[in-house]
Scaffold this motif. Structure first.
Motif, short mmCIF file in Angstrom:
data_model
loop_
_atom_site.label_atom_id
_atom_site.label_comp_id
_atom_site.label_asym_id
_atom_site.label_seq_id
_atom_site.Cartn_x
_atom_site.Cartn_y
_atom_site.Cartn_z
N GLY A 99 13.65 6.82 0.40
CA GLY A 99 14.23 6.99 1.72
C GLY A 99 14.18 8.43 2.14
O GLY A 99 13.98 9.33 1.34
N THR A 100 14.33 8.63 3.42
CA THR A 100 14.30 9.98 3.95
C THR A 100 15.66 10.33 4.50
O THR A 100 16.42 9.46 4.90
N SER A 101 15.95 11.60 4.54
CA SER A 101 17.22 12.02 5.12
C SER A 101 17.11 11.91 6.63
O SER A 101 16.03 11.79 7.19
N SER A 102 18.22 11.94 7.32
CA SER A 102 18.24 11.72 8.76
C SER A 102 17.49 12.78 9.54
O SER A 102 17.03 12.54 10.63
N ASN A 103 17.33 13.97 8.99
CA ASN A 103 16.64 15.02 9.73
C ASN A 103 15.17 15.16 9.32
O ASN A 103 14.48 16.02 9.81
N ALA A 104 14.69 14.30 8.44
CA ALA A 104 13.30 14.37 8.01
C ALA A 104 12.44 13.51 8.93
O ALA A 104 12.91 12.56 9.53
N GLY A 105 11.15 13.85 9.02
CA GLY A 105 10.24 13.07 9.84
C GLY A 105 9.86 11.77 9.15
O GLY A 105 10.13 11.56 7.97
N LYS A 106 9.20 10.90 9.90
CA LYS A 106 8.74 9.63 9.33
C LYS A 106 7.54 9.88 8.43
O LYS A 106 6.74 10.77 8.70
N PRO A 107 7.38 9.09 7.39
CA PRO A 107 6.20 9.25 6.53
C PRO A 107 4.93 8.91 7.31
O PRO A 107 4.93 8.02 8.17
N ASN A 108 3.86 9.61 7.02
CA ASN A 108 2.55 9.35 7.61
C ASN A 108 1.69 8.67 6.57
O ASN A 108 1.54 9.17 5.46
N VAL A 109 1.09 7.52 6.93
CA VAL A 109 0.19 6.80 6.04
C VAL A 109 -1.14 6.64 6.76
O VAL A 109 -1.21 6.04 7.83
N LEU A 110 -2.19 7.19 6.16
CA LEU A 110 -3.53 7.07 6.73
C LEU A 110 -4.35 6.19 5.80
O LEU A 110 -4.63 6.56 4.66
N PHE A 111 -4.73 5.02 6.28
CA PHE A 111 -5.59 4.12 5.52
C PHE A 111 -7.03 4.57 5.73
O PHE A 111 -7.44 4.84 6.86
N VAL A 112 -7.81 4.63 4.66
CA VAL A 112 -9.24 4.94 4.74
C VAL A 112 -9.95 3.67 4.28
O VAL A 112 -9.94 3.32 3.11
N LEU A 113 -10.56 2.99 5.24
CA LEU A 113 -11.16 1.69 5.01
C LEU A 113 -12.62 1.84 4.60
O LEU A 113 -13.39 2.53 5.27
N ASP A 114 -13.01 1.17 3.52
CA ASP A 114 -14.40 1.16 3.10
C ASP A 114 -15.10 -0.01 3.77
O ASP A 114 -15.04 -1.14 3.31
N ASN A 115 -15.75 0.26 4.88
CA ASN A 115 -16.43 -0.80 5.62
C ASN A 115 -17.94 -0.61 5.58
O ASN A 115 -18.66 -0.98 6.49
N ALA A 116 -18.43 -0.05 4.48
CA ALA A 116 -19.87 0.20 4.34
C ALA A 116 -20.59 -1.10 3.96
O ALA A 116 -20.20 -2.18 4.37
N ALA A 117 -21.61 -1.02 3.15
CA ALA A 117 -22.51 -2.13 2.86
C ALA A 117 -21.82 -3.39 2.37
O ALA A 117 -22.19 -4.50 2.75
N ASN A 118 -20.82 -3.29 1.52
CA ASN A 118 -20.20 -4.48 0.94
C ASN A 118 -19.20 -5.17 1.86
O ASN A 118 -18.64 -6.20 1.50
N PHE A 119 -18.97 -4.65 3.03
CA PHE A 119 -18.02 -5.25 3.97
C PHE A 119 -18.46 -6.67 4.34
O PHE A 119 -17.65 -7.52 4.65
N ASP A 120 -19.79 -6.92 4.30
CA ASP A 120 -20.37 -8.21 4.69
C ASP A 120 -20.63 -9.12 3.49
O ASP A 120 -21.12 -10.23 3.65
N SER A 121 -20.32 -8.68 2.28
CA SER A 121 -20.61 -9.51 1.11
C SER A 121 -19.64 -10.68 1.00
O SER A 121 -18.52 -10.63 1.51
N ALA A 122 -20.09 -11.73 0.34
CA ALA A 122 -19.28 -12.94 0.20
C ALA A 122 -18.03 -12.67 -0.62
O ALA A 122 -18.05 -11.91 -1.59
N ALA A 123 -16.94 -13.30 -0.21
CA ALA A 123 -15.66 -13.16 -0.92
C ALA A 123 -14.84 -14.42 -0.68
O ALA A 123 -15.22 -15.29 0.12
N ASP A 124 -13.72 -14.52 -1.35
CA ASP A 124 -12.83 -15.66 -1.16
C ASP A 124 -12.24 -15.65 0.24
O ASP A 124 -12.22 -14.61 0.92
N ASN A 125 -11.74 -16.80 0.65
CA ASN A 125 -11.03 -16.90 1.92
C ASN A 125 -9.60 -16.43 1.74
O ASN A 125 -9.07 -16.44 0.64
N CYS A 126 -8.99 -16.05 2.82
CA CYS A 126 -7.59 -15.63 2.79
C CYS A 126 -6.94 -16.04 4.11
O CYS A 126 -7.62 -16.44 5.05
N THR A 127 -5.64 -15.92 4.17
CA THR A 127 -4.93 -16.20 5.42
C THR A 127 -3.94 -15.07 5.68
O THR A 127 -3.44 -14.43 4.76
N TYR A 128 -3.69 -14.86 6.96
CA TYR A 128 -2.67 -13.89 7.36
C TYR A 128 -1.29 -14.46 7.05
O TYR A 128 -1.13 -15.67 6.86
#
Length: 159
Positions: free
Chosen positions: A34-63
């Motif tokens: 947790g953060t103290s009341s005067n601290a800023g919100k945490p920053n989270v930067l996702f770095v997505l690997d959407n290169a060649a394998n982004f199109d490869s076959a994988a299992d199905n999933c659901t939201y």
């Protein structure tokens, strides 16, 4: 007498240095507890690997809402599900402020579109698809809708 004075002064200085070091000490868990009341919100930067394998076959999933991703059966669909489900599970404060700022970067090989449906600046290199933004209810909804719109060519949006 002079020796005693120097020894006491040295002992006093050493004790203050030790006490000062103990006060400024922190643990890794402080990031997650947790953060103290005067601290800023945490920053989270996702770095997505959407290169060649982004199109490869994988299992199905659901939201978490029960629907299937647009890239279901592909590695990109697994990443879509994971990102959607994590962001969807984030809480929002009672005053509609977010608890975290989230951004997303990806590799721009297919003229992908950012969260505002703008071309991400050409066809090579990295792209800041979602600048850090507070996950309020409105921003969270916009982010999740954008994630659901991903496609293999043109990334997201109208492509």
């Amino acid at each position: 007498m002079r020796f005693l004075f120097l020894s006491l002064r040295g002992l006093w200085l050493l004790s203050w240095l030790c006490l000062g070091a103990m006060v400024s000490r922190a643990e890794d868990i402080d990031l997650y507890s947790g953060t103290s009341s005067n601290a800023g919100k945490p920053n989270v930067l996702f770095v997505l690997d959407n290169a060649a394998n982004f199109d490869s076959a994988a299992d199905n999933c659901t939201y978490s809402d029960g629907s299937s991703p647009s890239l279901n059966g592909k590695a990109g669909g697994i990443e879509q599900c994971a990102l959607y489900n994590v962001v969807n599970s984030l809480s929002v404060n009672s005053d509609n402020t977010g608890v975290v700022n989230i951004g997303l970067m990806a590799y721009n090989a297919t003229n992908i579109r950012d969260i505002n449906n703008a071309n991400c600046g050409g066809s090579v290199g990295g792209c800041l698809m979602v600048p850090l933004m507070e996950m309020t209810s409105a921003n969270k909804s916009k982010f999740l809708t954008w994630v659901k719109s991903w496609k293999l060519t043109g990334g997201a949006g109208d492509g």
